[in-house]
Write an enzyme that holds these catalytic residues in place. Structure first.
Site: not given
Ligand code: E4P
Length: 242
Positions: A85
């Site tokens: 990521k």
């Molecule tokens: C997934 O890949 C994301 O990092 C996650 O859904 C982020 O969620 P949030 O906006 O609740 O932190």
């Protein structure tokens, strides 16, 4: 549509794997912290082994783009199914698109994360990211139309034949899963409690209870009829059953 689990909780991953519902897993440092995975590389490896060959997204933890490339290569070396990521921009607002290009060119799959706008999402796809994470919940928190954004990006990918897949992320309510699916997201990544809500329905429980109670009543009726028949048979000295 694929369903990813947005978690670092091994028990939850095992449970939903048993249901045949997990197409991949996404994590980020906040999720790792929340789920007690302080040793992030160890937990990432455990998750990757558990769900292989399905993809597991693991995030870099630096603002420096050269460092991101190095971290990305290291993270990818932990398991063959790890996807790295990379945030679309860093804290200073510098685009991290070159990091995507470099990692993807060397065979490391990238999930471009923290995309909150149309421009960010299509540039991530153009830079060659395998996955583009649209943070639907945060888009909505910011007063914008998350399903509308997903729909527009999905349309753009289709129009230009881009192989990138949209991950609808940042789920805040169970209905977000439906909204993302209807808007054309390829994948929705879901924290397990929302999947739990998605499958449950109190009226389904009542319905099943009604069927089970009626099945028990039918069985009782049948046993009573059989008992009557046995008594009648005895009275007739066995003539009734001959
Ligand atoms: C997934 O890949 C994301 O990092 C996650 O859904 C982020 O969620 P949030 O906006 O609740 O932190």
């Amino acid at each position: 549509m694929e369903i990813f689990l947005d978690t670092a909780n091994l028990d939850e991953i095992k449970r939903w794997l048993e249901y045949g519902l997990v197409d991949g897993v996404t994590t980020n440092p906040t999720i790792m912290l929340k789920d007690g995975a302080y040793h992030m590389s160890a937990r990432a490896r455990e998750i990757a082994a558990l769900v292989q060959p399905r993809p597991v997204s693991v995030e870099v933890t630096t603002n420096d783009r050269r460092e991101m490339v190095m971290q990305g290569r290291q993270i990818a070396s932990w398991a063959p199914n790890i996807v790295v990521k990379i945030p679309v921009i860093n804290e200073q607002g510098e685009p991290c698109l070159g990091v995507v290009r470099e990692l993807e060119a060397s065979g490391v799959h990238v999930n471009m994360t923290a995309c909150l706008s149309y421009g960010q999402a299509i540039l991530a796809a153009k830079a060659g990211a395998s996955y583009v994470s649209i943070f639907a919940g945060r888009v909505a928190d910011d007063g914008h139309d998350a399903p509308g954004l997903i729909r527009e990006v999905a349309e753009w990918l289709r129009l230009w034949g881009s192989p990138a897949k949209i991950i609808a992320a940042s789920v805040r309510e169970a209905v977000n899963i439906k909204d993302a699916a209807a808007a054309g997201a390829h994948i929705v990544t879901v924290p397990p409690p929302f999947l739990e809500k998605f499958v449950d329905h109190r009226y389904s429980r009542e319905t099943v209870r009604g069927f089970n109670e009626d099945a028990a009543r039918a069985l009782a009726q049948m046993e009573e009829l059989q008992a009557i028949a046995v008594r009648a048979d005895r009275r007739s000295g066995g003539q009734a059953s001959r």
